[in-house]
Design a protein around this motif. Structure first.
Motif, short mmCIF file in Angstrom:
data_model
loop_
_atom_site.label_atom_id
_atom_site.label_comp_id
_atom_site.label_asym_id
_atom_site.label_seq_id
_atom_site.Cartn_x
_atom_site.Cartn_y
_atom_site.Cartn_z
N VAL A 123 -10.78 10.02 0.21
CA VAL A 123 -10.03 8.77 0.04
C VAL A 123 -9.95 8.01 1.36
N GLY A 124 -9.98 6.68 1.26
CA GLY A 124 -9.79 5.86 2.45
C GLY A 124 -8.37 5.33 2.49
N ILE A 125 -8.00 4.78 3.63
CA ILE A 125 -6.73 4.05 3.72
C ILE A 125 -7.08 2.61 4.09
N VAL A 149 -3.82 11.82 5.11
CA VAL A 149 -3.72 11.42 3.69
C VAL A 149 -4.64 12.29 2.82
N GLN A 150 -5.86 12.51 3.29
CA GLN A 150 -6.80 13.34 2.52
C GLN A 150 -6.22 14.75 2.30
N HIS A 161 0.86 -1.20 0.00
CA HIS A 161 0.00 0.00 0.00
C HIS A 161 0.88 1.23 0.00
N SER A 162 0.25 2.40 0.00
CA SER A 162 1.01 3.64 -0.14
C SER A 162 1.18 4.34 1.20
N GLN A 163 1.46 5.63 1.18
CA GLN A 163 1.63 6.47 2.36
C GLN A 163 1.23 7.88 1.95
N PRO A 164 1.17 8.85 2.85
CA PRO A 164 0.71 10.19 2.45
C PRO A 164 1.45 10.72 1.22
N PRO A 165 0.70 11.13 0.19
CA PRO A 165 1.32 11.56 -1.08
C PRO A 165 1.82 13.00 -1.01
#
Ligand code: 9YW
Length: 421
Positions: A152-154, A236-237, A101-105
């Motif tokens: 967006v969700g995580i 993240v949002q 998965h990702s992380q804060p962009p």
């Protein structure tokens, strides 16, 4: 040498020391790989003394981008038995191996900052990465908001970068740990004090989500729709909203009106979505369980990032700014990861209270852009004072400034150079 010069030199030395050739590790031993948002902040630090190395950091990060656009939260360039869970647990089948998965962009914003403060070279390097950056943002909107809600969700607390914040207790509480998970060979608690790290019960649930992910071959629509965990993270949002704004600006610079319009449309939709996780009780935006609608119960450093994203109505922004000021009155070393006035606050346990300089940085930029100059300056000074008091630790006790977690930490050094010095 003055204290100012000596801390600056130490910060530079830490970035050089944690350099593994094209990427930095957050700190030796405890975190021996490339982490997404750590690397982006590292680039901001490098940019103060070595622009070429700064871009290289982000280029190496994008070398781990998945075909679908995702930039993973960890890239395992060289296997290291010191860290668990390593590539064998994620089973993502990528080259280089990576987490699922990702992380804060945060890259769009850093790239824009580096371009704006740089030369033609910086512009060229940003331009070369632009389409990869766009693909990553599109991935977030597609796979983390499959129903196009504007939020967006995580799929994992680790995707927030705020691993064990009480924000995730609602979603984590519903996770059923599979019987066949086995004993987890945790390595983190052999490097640092277990009382400052997540508990064993939390770790089992973290790994239950990883198991679901690899069992569906990291099918991200399946995970968003049916996975064990799906929550809104204000961090993240807000990072994505700020990033979309900055992506639009980069698109304008690079003559990409189609992408600019798309990024602006995402941003508008996301702004409208923010009302769905505003809490009147808390006076801020909070984490929300997308499966049950349950809201978290306290103000965090992620809530304080709303101004950075220009999220919320004018009234909401006024209210949350008052909360930020009230919370800062309780802490002398920056903004805490959980409201110190709340019973669940733990001043030394990771994301359940301590202070993290990278989040201070984003909060500080938001405050200053909204004209809250005194609060912004205070936060910047407090961030510096934590380092002056204890050194370049991973995170700090908000009440005493004691340094906690890993030592000689990359992002703490980078933020010192790029902002807090
Ligand atoms: C872990 C590297 C990472 C950060 C995260 C932080 C922590 C890793 O360290 O997670 O194993 O717990 O929570 O934000 O990127 O510094």
């Amino acid at each position: 040498m003055t204290m100012h010069q000596s801390l600056k030199q130490q910060a530079i030395d830490i970035l050089r020391m944690n350099d593994r050739g094209g990427y930095t590790v957050p700190t030796a031993r405890l975190y021996p790989y490339q982490w997404e948002w750590d690397s982006v902040f590292a680039a901001l630090g490098f940019a103060t003394f070595d622009r070429d190395r700064a871009w290289e950091e982000i280029e190496t990060l994008f070398s781990g981008q998945w075909d679908d656009g995702m930039v993973p939260h960890i890239i395992f360039h060289k296997t290291d038995p010191d860290y668990f869970p390593g590539p064998e647990m994620w089973k993502s089948n990528t080259v280089p191996p990576s987490s699922g998965h990702s992380q804060p962009p945060v890259a769009a914003s850093a790239m824009l900052t580096m371009m704006q403060t740089g030369t033609d070279m910086d512009r060229e390097r940003a331009k070369a990465l632009f389409h990869k950056l766009y693909a990553w943002h599109r991935w977030f909107h597609t796979y983390r908001d499959p129903d196009n809600t504007g939020v967006v969700g995580i799929i994992h607390p680790w995707e927030s970068g705020r691993d064990n914040c009480p924000d995730w207790d609602i979603g984590m509480g519903r996770i059923v740990v599979p019987d066949d998970l086995g004993d987890l060979p945790r390595r983190d608690i052999t490097h640092v004090d277990p009382s400052e790290r997540p508990t064993a019960e939390q770790y089992n649930r973290y790994l239950a989500i990883v198991k679901f992910g690899h069992e569906c071959q990291w099918d991200h629509l399946e995970i968003a729709r049916n996975g064990p965990f799906f929550m809104v993270d204000p961090c993240v949002q807000f990072a994505l909203m700020r990033g979309d704004r900055d992506l639009a600006e980069l698109a304008t610079e690079f003559g990409e009106p189609g992408i600019r319009d798309e990024a602006e449309a995402w941003l508008k939709h996301s702004k409208a979505g923010c009302d769905s996780f505003w809490s009147d009780d808390v006076g801020g935006h909070v984490a929300k369980d997308l499966r049950t609608g349950g809201l978290s119960t306290a103000f965090t450093n992620a809530s304080a990032m709303a101004l950075y994203a220009d999220a919320g109505s004018p009234d909401q922004q006024k209210r949350l700014t008052a909360e930020i000021a009230a919370i800062l009155d309780h802490c002398s070393f920056g903004f805490p990861s959980w409201d110190p006035r709340d019973a669940q606050f733990e001043s030394r346990r990771y994301w359940r209270g301590p202070i993290w300089s990278v989040v201070n940085y984003m909060i500080g930029i938001g405050l200053s852009e909204k004209g809250e100059t005194a609060l912004a300056e205070r936060l910047r000074n407090d961030t510096r004072r934590a380092v002056e008091t204890s050194g370049f630790f991973e995170y700090f006790d908000p009440l005493t400034g004691e340094g906690l977690g890993g030592k000689l930490f990359t992002w703490t050094a980078a933020i010192h150079l790029a902002w807090a010095m």
